[in-house]
Design an enzyme around this catalytic site. Sequence first.
Site: not given
Length: 278
Positions: A199, A130-131, A134
């Site tokens: 997100e 997930h990071e 980003h």
Amino acid sequence: MNNVKTFVLMAGLLGLFVLVGQLIGGSSGLVAALVIGSLFNFIMYFFSDRLVLRMYGAHVVTAEEAPELYAMVDRLRQRAGLPMPKVAVAPHEQPNAFATGRSPEHAVVAVTTGILKYMPQEELEGVIAHELAHIKNRDMLIATVAAGVAAALSNLPYLLMFGGGRDDDNGHPFAQLALILLAPIGAMLIQFAISRQREFEADRVGAQILGRPMPLANALTRLDSLAHRIPMQVPAAAAPLAQVNPLAAQGGVVSKLFSTHPPTPERVARLEAMAMGR
């Protein structure tokens, strides 16, 4: 769809900025606010990684200091087609993670000591993916522009107070007063809405990087539950960067209204839908 919503929200934020600048300050007020907002953006864009790491008390670690974590980030960043980011650890008991940096070449992936303690490896992989999403989506740039415009909007009344007011005679006193009071709040709400959309997109791309959505879905459920039980002391300005709201333990209706993160059940539902091919 998440990218479309982000574009619409960004357009709305910029439109609000132009409207406020024209109604309150005329062209000179608009230019002055743009200068302040651009300066703020420049500082945040080029020094964001250092500022964020300092706010979380995080420090960069080497492959020798955290071999398993470093290897996990390296393996997943290769799947994402990204250069190797710096890896950092923040000394917080609450399990959480964040990414920062102005570009994929100047990125940092950080985790808390709590996440290394409480999170199973498969779920930790989902968190790291997930990071990395980003970073891949360049969300720091989007967040910086949104924050800069919101800050410029908040500064407009002060700029006009010391700058001599409007440069024309077409002012609308009641509209000016209303915008002075409401525009910064509206800008902040739009900024938070942009954060929530990013997100959702990071969840989607993170699941693609990992190759399966459920580890991230399970991780989000675990992170959200522990964030409500284990408080974290970080500045509110740093909260939007974390994978789940680090200030969730504070609770309250106001915190929900001004939340920078989507509801975790909705995030999990979207990931479950991906897993079922919907």
